[in-house]
Design an enzyme around this catalytic site. Sequence first.
Site, mmCIF file in Angstrom:
data_model
loop_
_atom_site.group_PDB
_atom_site.id
_atom_site.type_symbol
_atom_site.label_atom_id
_atom_site.label_comp_id
_atom_site.label_asym_id
_atom_site.label_seq_id
_atom_site.Cartn_x
_atom_site.Cartn_y
_atom_site.Cartn_z
ATOM 1 N N ASP A 63 0.860 -1.180 0.000
ATOM 2 C CA ASP A 63 0.000 0.000 0.000
ATOM 3 C C ASP A 63 0.896 1.229 0.000
ATOM 4 O O ASP A 63 1.826 1.323 0.809
ATOM 5 C CB ASP A 63 -0.901 -0.025 1.250
ATOM 6 C CG ASP A 63 -2.025 0.987 1.135
ATOM 7 O OD1 ASP A 63 -1.749 2.145 0.760
ATOM 8 O OD2 ASP A 63 -3.179 0.617 1.413
ATOM 9 N N TYR A 154 -11.431 15.144 -5.191
ATOM 10 C CA TYR A 154 -10.395 14.591 -6.075
ATOM 11 C C TYR A 154 -9.680 15.700 -6.867
ATOM 12 O O TYR A 154 -8.461 15.708 -6.988
ATOM 13 C CB TYR A 154 -11.058 13.592 -7.030
ATOM 14 C CG TYR A 154 -10.186 13.104 -8.160
ATOM 15 C CD1 TYR A 154 -9.209 12.135 -7.944
ATOM 16 C CD2 TYR A 154 -10.351 13.610 -9.458
ATOM 17 C CE1 TYR A 154 -8.422 11.677 -8.996
ATOM 18 C CE2 TYR A 154 -9.572 13.154 -10.503
ATOM 19 C CZ TYR A 154 -8.600 12.192 -10.266
ATOM 20 O OH TYR A 154 -7.818 11.747 -11.306
ATOM 21 N N LYS A 158 -5.574 16.763 -7.389
ATOM 22 C CA LYS A 158 -4.842 16.875 -8.653
ATOM 23 C C LYS A 158 -4.347 18.305 -8.882
ATOM 24 O O LYS A 158 -3.306 18.512 -9.507
ATOM 25 C CB LYS A 158 -5.712 16.386 -9.812
ATOM 26 C CG LYS A 158 -6.010 14.882 -9.743
ATOM 27 C CD LYS A 158 -4.730 14.044 -9.774
ATOM 28 C CE LYS A 158 -4.998 12.548 -9.874
ATOM 29 N NZ LYS A 158 -3.774 11.744 -9.958
ATOM 30 N N THR A 189 -10.445 2.666 -17.662
ATOM 31 C CA THR A 189 -9.642 1.916 -16.691
ATOM 32 C C THR A 189 -10.563 1.524 -15.533
ATOM 33 O O THR A 189 -11.779 1.723 -15.599
ATOM 34 C CB THR A 189 -8.512 2.792 -16.111
ATOM 35 O OG1 THR A 189 -9.114 3.814 -15.310
ATOM 36 C CG2 THR A 189 -7.664 3.431 -17.195
HETATM 37 N N1 LIG Z 1 -9.069 6.832 -15.795
HETATM 38 C C1 LIG Z 1 -9.315 8.111 -15.871
HETATM 39 O O1 LIG Z 1 -10.342 8.536 -16.411
HETATM 40 C C2 LIG Z 1 -8.310 9.094 -15.344
HETATM 41 C C3 LIG Z 1 -8.436 10.441 -15.741
HETATM 42 C C4 LIG Z 1 -7.528 11.372 -15.270
HETATM 43 C C5 LIG Z 1 -6.517 10.970 -14.429
HETATM 44 N N2 LIG Z 1 -6.422 9.670 -14.030
HETATM 45 C C6 LIG Z 1 -5.324 9.307 -13.131
HETATM 46 O O2 LIG Z 1 -4.608 8.239 -13.708
HETATM 47 C C7 LIG Z 1 -3.936 7.526 -12.685
HETATM 48 C C8 LIG Z 1 -4.133 6.032 -12.895
HETATM 49 O O3 LIG Z 1 -5.505 5.710 -12.701
HETATM 50 P P1 LIG Z 1 -6.244 4.635 -13.620
HETATM 51 O O4 LIG Z 1 -7.210 5.371 -14.435
HETATM 52 O O5 LIG Z 1 -5.249 3.762 -14.281
HETATM 53 O O6 LIG Z 1 -7.073 3.840 -12.494
HETATM 54 P P2 LIG Z 1 -7.036 2.315 -12.022
HETATM 55 O O7 LIG Z 1 -7.247 1.406 -13.157
HETATM 56 O O8 LIG Z 1 -8.002 2.264 -10.890
HETATM 57 O O9 LIG Z 1 -5.554 2.115 -11.462
HETATM 58 C C9 LIG Z 1 -5.144 2.718 -10.261
HETATM 59 C C10 LIG Z 1 -3.832 2.117 -9.812
HETATM 60 O O10 LIG Z 1 -3.416 2.768 -8.600
HETATM 61 C C11 LIG Z 1 -3.127 1.763 -7.633
HETATM 62 N N3 LIG Z 1 -3.425 2.257 -6.293
HETATM 63 C C12 LIG Z 1 -4.505 2.967 -5.882
HETATM 64 N N4 LIG Z 1 -4.433 3.201 -4.563
HETATM 65 C C13 LIG Z 1 -3.278 2.621 -4.134
HETATM 66 C C14 LIG Z 1 -2.645 2.506 -2.869
HETATM 67 N N5 LIG Z 1 -3.166 3.045 -1.750
HETATM 68 N N6 LIG Z 1 -1.484 1.831 -2.788
HETATM 69 C C15 LIG Z 1 -0.925 1.271 -3.889
HETATM 70 N N7 LIG Z 1 -1.475 1.356 -5.119
HETATM 71 C C16 LIG Z 1 -2.635 2.013 -5.225
HETATM 72 C C17 LIG Z 1 -4.025 0.593 -7.992
HETATM 73 O O11 LIG Z 1 -3.514 -0.591 -7.420
HETATM 74 P P3 LIG Z 1 -4.462 -1.877 -7.067
HETATM 75 O O12 LIG Z 1 -5.458 -2.006 -8.197
HETATM 76 O O13 LIG Z 1 -3.475 -3.010 -7.030
HETATM 77 O O14 LIG Z 1 -5.108 -1.577 -5.773
HETATM 78 C C18 LIG Z 1 -3.926 0.617 -9.511
HETATM 79 O O15 LIG Z 1 -2.745 -0.009 -9.930
HETATM 80 C C19 LIG Z 1 -4.481 8.055 -11.367
HETATM 81 O O16 LIG Z 1 -3.544 8.932 -10.774
HETATM 82 C C20 LIG Z 1 -5.727 8.801 -11.772
HETATM 83 O O17 LIG Z 1 -6.014 9.851 -10.872
HETATM 84 C C21 LIG Z 1 -7.303 8.722 -14.474
#
Ligand SMILES: NC(=O)c1ccc[n+]([C@@H]2O[C@H](COP(=O)([O-])OP(=O)(O)OC[C@H]3O[C@@H](n4cnc5c(N)ncnc54)[C@H](OP(=O)(O)O)[C@@H]3O)[C@@H](O)[C@H]2O)c1
Length: 272
Positions: A63, A154, A158, A189
């Site tokens: 974590d 959120y 950011k 995602t």
């Molecule tokens: N998807 C979107 O629409 C979007 C848009 C703008 C920005 N973002 C940003 O993109 C980044 C990646 O998100 P994503 O879209 O790829 O979402 P995601 O599929 O939910 O992936 C999130 C990742 O972060 C890890 N994580 C979350 N909390 C954690 C913790 N406490 N300790 C360790 N690992 C943790 C998760 O690990 P586990 O699954 O193993 O728990 C997973 O690998 C984030 O910073 C998000 O804010 C996403």
Amino acid sequence: MAALQGKTAVVTGASSGIGKATARLLADEGSHVFIAGRSIERLKEVARSIEDGGGRATVGAFDLHDYDALQTFVAEAAQQTGRLDIIVNAAGVHHPGTIADGKLADWRAMFETNVIAVLVGSQAAIRIMRETGGTGHVVTISSYAGQGEGHHVYGATKAAVNSICKVLRAELENEPIRAVTIMPGAVATNFGRHHSPEFVSGMLKSVGISTAFQAGDVLADDVLEELRARASAIFASPMDIARAVLYAVTQPHDVSVSEILVGPRKSFPTAA
Ligand SMILES: NC(=O)c1ccc[n+]([C@@H]2O[C@H](COP(=O)([O-])OP(=O)(O)OC[C@H]3O[C@@H](n4cnc5c(N)ncnc54)[C@H](OP(=O)(O)O)[C@@H]3O)[C@@H](O)[C@H]2O)c1
């Protein structure tokens, strides 16, 4: 030759979504990737697919709120390979909801993951980059939501991240270490995992996908790929964002790629 042959990269949030795609792409380009997340099984799967493709991956399941574990993981990447070239702070979490009805635990989780872990990971990487080659890229995945218009609590995390990356760029401008902010729009995602089942199921149904979803669930890759394929106007793919990361980390160290906004062509209808 691959663009990142012989380099070492740490990627947080690599068990899913943007971090996973980024880890794969950096590994395809020759980096030994050190991939972190919480789900050991999903991380092992990512590592297996990288190794099956001829790449190198080392897994760390912890974590990110355990900051000692994060610092140790970054240090081990450098100890094992003798260098550290790239860190991608991709891990992030979004708990939707209003401030009036929100929960302290959710606010804390967002600030600890989205902000404090970025500070801790970036600092650990910079110290090692200075001790070893002296060069590197610190890439942080922020969001369109960080631009200051306000988007739940959120968006505040950011906006903080954008400010931190800006300060970091100024701190490092006399060194060959670049700080890059990537701001994605909506990406298909598991980012919606803390949204209500009604919202996620409704969104999937609206494009003809019927899959059971409970809050906290992680959707299978094929479901996410189908969602992206059927709604590509409003969802970018994780690889679209990974390519932006690759662009930034393959520029010369005298070139500052400061901020990249990258997303789908249409804006996304947001949940409350
Ligand atoms: N998807 C979107 O629409 C979007 C848009 C703008 C920005 N973002 C940003 O993109 C980044 C990646 O998100 P994503 O879209 O790829 O979402 P995601 O599929 O939910 O992936 C999130 C990742 O972060 C890890 N994580 C979350 N909390 C954690 C913790 N406490 N300790 C360790 N690992 C943790 C998760 O690990 P586990 O699954 O193993 O728990 C997973 O690998 C984030 O910073 C998000 O804010 C996403």
